[in-house]
Write a protein that holds these residues in place. Structure first.
Motif, PDB file in Angstrom:
ATOM      1  N   SER A 290       0.821  -1.926   0.346  1.00  0.00           N
ATOM      2  CA  SER A 290       0.625   0.412  -0.185  1.00  0.00           C
ATOM      3  C   SER A 290       0.823   0.979  -0.450  1.00  0.00           C
ATOM      4  O   SER A 290       1.504   1.087   0.395  1.00  0.00           O
ATOM      5  CB  SER A 290      -1.070   0.072   0.804  1.00  0.00           C
ATOM      6  OG  SER A 290      -0.637   1.227   1.767  1.00  0.00           O
TER       7      SER A 290
ATOM      8  N   ILE B 152      -0.262   4.464   1.133  1.00  0.00           N
ATOM      9  CA  ILE B 152      -0.435   5.053   2.594  1.00  0.00           C
ATOM     10  C   ILE B 152       0.456   5.054   3.751  1.00  0.00           C
ATOM     11  O   ILE B 152       0.754   3.836   3.684  1.00  0.00           O
ATOM     12  CB  ILE B 152      -1.688   4.589   3.074  1.00  0.00           C
ATOM     13  CG1 ILE B 152      -3.124   4.124   2.333  1.00  0.00           C
ATOM     14  CG2 ILE B 152      -2.635   4.957   3.985  1.00  0.00           C
ATOM     15  CD1 ILE B 152      -4.323   3.579   2.157  1.00  0.00           C
TER      16      ILE B 152
ATOM     17  N   LYS C 135      -6.222   8.244   9.767  1.00  0.00           N
ATOM     18  CA  LYS C 135      -7.233   7.946   8.770  1.00  0.00           C
ATOM     19  C   LYS C 135      -7.868   8.396   8.577  1.00  0.00           C
ATOM     20  O   LYS C 135      -8.187   8.492   7.444  1.00  0.00           O
ATOM     21  CB  LYS C 135      -7.953   6.298   9.250  1.00  0.00           C
ATOM     22  CG  LYS C 135      -8.740   5.272   8.541  1.00  0.00           C
ATOM     23  CD  LYS C 135      -9.477   4.208   8.887  1.00  0.00           C
ATOM     24  CE  LYS C 135     -10.442   4.117   8.210  1.00  0.00           C
ATOM     25  NZ  LYS C 135     -11.359   4.556   7.795  1.00  0.00           N
TER      26      LYS C 135
ATOM     27  N   VAL D 259      -6.803  11.069   5.025  1.00  0.00           N
ATOM     28  CA  VAL D 259      -6.588   9.822   4.718  1.00  0.00           C
ATOM     29  C   VAL D 259      -8.532   9.824   3.711  1.00  0.00           C
ATOM     30  O   VAL D 259      -8.533   9.919   2.631  1.00  0.00           O
ATOM     31  CB  VAL D 259      -6.201   8.233   4.677  1.00  0.00           C
ATOM     32  CG1 VAL D 259      -6.072   7.409   3.364  1.00  0.00           C
ATOM     33  CG2 VAL D 259      -4.479   8.502   5.096  1.00  0.00           C
ATOM     34  N   ASP D 260      -8.619   9.751   4.362  1.00  0.00           N
ATOM     35  CA  ASP D 260     -10.408   9.472   4.418  1.00  0.00           C
ATOM     36  C   ASP D 260     -10.982  10.930   3.596  1.00  0.00           C
ATOM     37  O   ASP D 260     -12.105  11.423   2.982  1.00  0.00           O
ATOM     38  CB  ASP D 260     -11.720   9.377   5.468  1.00  0.00           C
ATOM     39  CG  ASP D 260     -11.203   7.507   5.907  1.00  0.00           C
ATOM     40  OD1 ASP D 260     -10.725   7.356   4.899  1.00  0.00           O
ATOM     41  OD2 ASP D 260     -11.702   6.885   7.197  1.00  0.00           O
TER      42      ASP D 260
ATOM     43  N   GLN E  48      -8.857  12.920   2.407  1.00  0.00           N
ATOM     44  CA  GLN E  48      -8.705  13.792   1.026  1.00  0.00           C
ATOM     45  C   GLN E  48      -9.226  12.629   0.206  1.00  0.00           C
ATOM     46  O   GLN E  48      -8.794  13.112  -1.474  1.00  0.00           O
ATOM     47  CB  GLN E  48      -7.025  13.495   0.998  1.00  0.00           C
ATOM     48  CG  GLN E  48      -6.080  14.456   1.866  1.00  0.00           C
ATOM     49  CD  GLN E  48      -5.005  14.496   2.228  1.00  0.00           C
ATOM     50  OE1 GLN E  48      -4.629  12.598   1.706  1.00  0.00           O
ATOM     51  NE2 GLN E  48      -4.161  15.337   2.781  1.00  0.00           N
ATOM     52  N   SER E  49      -9.289  11.359   0.234  1.00  0.00           N
ATOM     53  CA  SER E  49      -9.742  10.905  -1.378  1.00  0.00           C
ATOM     54  C   SER E  49     -11.167  10.932  -0.673  1.00  0.00           C
ATOM     55  O   SER E  49     -12.260  10.932   0.011  1.00  0.00           O
ATOM     56  CB  SER E  49      -9.875   8.971  -0.999  1.00  0.00           C
ATOM     57  OG  SER E  49     -11.204   8.892   0.497  1.00  0.00           O
ATOM     58  N   LEU E  50     -12.342  10.847  -2.296  1.00  0.00           N
ATOM     59  CA  LEU E  50     -13.607  10.882  -2.268  1.00  0.00           C
ATOM     60  C   LEU E  50     -14.501   9.786  -1.743  1.00  0.00           C
ATOM     61  O   LEU E  50     -14.245   8.527  -2.239  1.00  0.00           O
ATOM     62  CB  LEU E  50     -13.970  11.321  -3.979  1.00  0.00           C
ATOM     63  CG  LEU E  50     -13.396  12.707  -4.759  1.00  0.00           C
ATOM     64  CD1 LEU E  50     -13.571  13.153  -5.926  1.00  0.00           C
ATOM     65  CD2 LEU E  50     -14.262  13.777  -3.159  1.00  0.00           C
ATOM     66  N   PRO E  51     -15.533   9.964  -1.705  1.00  0.00           N
ATOM     67  CA  PRO E  51     -16.264   8.455  -1.217  1.00  0.00           C
ATOM     68  C   PRO E  51     -16.643   7.422  -2.307  1.00  0.00           C
ATOM     69  O   PRO E  51     -17.035   9.269  -3.525  1.00  0.00           O
ATOM     70  CB  PRO E  51     -17.766   8.809  -0.155  1.00  0.00           C
ATOM     71  CG  PRO E  51     -17.473  10.547  -0.656  1.00  0.00           C
ATOM     72  CD  PRO E  51     -15.929  11.340  -0.919  1.00  0.00           C
ATOM     73  N   ALA E  52     -16.916   6.999  -2.197  1.00  0.00           N
ATOM     74  CA  ALA E  52     -16.914   5.754  -3.459  1.00  0.00           C
ATOM     75  C   ALA E  52     -18.609   6.264  -3.695  1.00  0.00           C
ATOM     76  O   ALA E  52     -19.695   6.212  -2.054  1.00  0.00           O
ATOM     77  CB  ALA E  52     -17.155   4.298  -3.275  1.00  0.00           C
TER      78      ALA E  52
END
Length: 186
Positions: free
Chosen positions: A2, A4, A10, A13-14, A16-20
């Motif tokens: 990974s 990360i 965490k 990271v959540d 910065q990333s778009l939710p599915a």
């Protein structure tokens, strides 16, 4: 392996990333007042089509009718504030205090200024075709201002500042000439 970084929490990271994206479950209905995405899109398209159609200009008769309605709203506006003014004057008492003096001052100032500025209040509604009907609204406006002025006069009378009794005019009353004089004996 990974990519990360273990030192980054965490939650960072959540964020910065778009939710599915989730597919909508069709078995659960939308809550009342919240339309689905497809309904919202169709409303937007309908509103865009409505915006492209030019608006029909009102006729002069329609404009005169609207202006006359607005003029009557302005004419009756002073009466709408009378109950609150009367209650405030009643609650302020009849003694000479700063609050009651300010209330009486405003009760006289507002109607007098309203009567003076009658033409200015109605000039935006006046046209050549509705001049006679606007005069009726102006007369009603002046009558309503006089009613508001009467509330101020009522308050001044309740405070005892109006000279309405005989004792208020004793300085100007002529002294009676007696028919006979009695002289005491020694």
């Amino acid at each position: 392996m990974s990519l990360i970084d273990p030192s980054v929490p965490k939650w960072v990271v959540d964020l910065q990333s778009l939710p599915a994206s989730r597919s909508k479950n069709s078995s659960i209905p939308d809550p009342p007042g919240y339309p689905s995405q497809s309904a919202a899109l169709s409303k937007k398209q309908a509103s865009k089509e409505a915006k492209t159609q030019p608006r029909k200009q009102p006729t002069t008769e329609e404009m005169d009718t609207l202006k006359l309605k607005k003029a009557w709203e302005v004419a009756l506006a002073p009466v709408k504030s009378l109950p609150m003014t009367a209650i405030m004057m009643y609650m302020s008492g009849n003694s000479l205090q700063i609050f009651s003096i300010m209330m009486v001052f405003m009760a006289f100032k507002n109607p007098i200024m309203g009567i003076i500025s009658t033409n200015q209040a109605f000039e935006r509604f006046e046209s050549e075709s509705n001049k006679g009907k606007i005069i009726q609204a102006k007369l009603a406006y002046v009558a309503m201002q006089l009613v508001a002025l009467a509330v101020g006069i009522w308050k001044v009378n309740a405070m005892g500042l109006l000279p309405t009794t005989r004792s208020d005019w004793l300085a100007w009353e002529a002294q009676r000439e007696p028919l006979e004089l009695a002289v005491p004996a020694l």
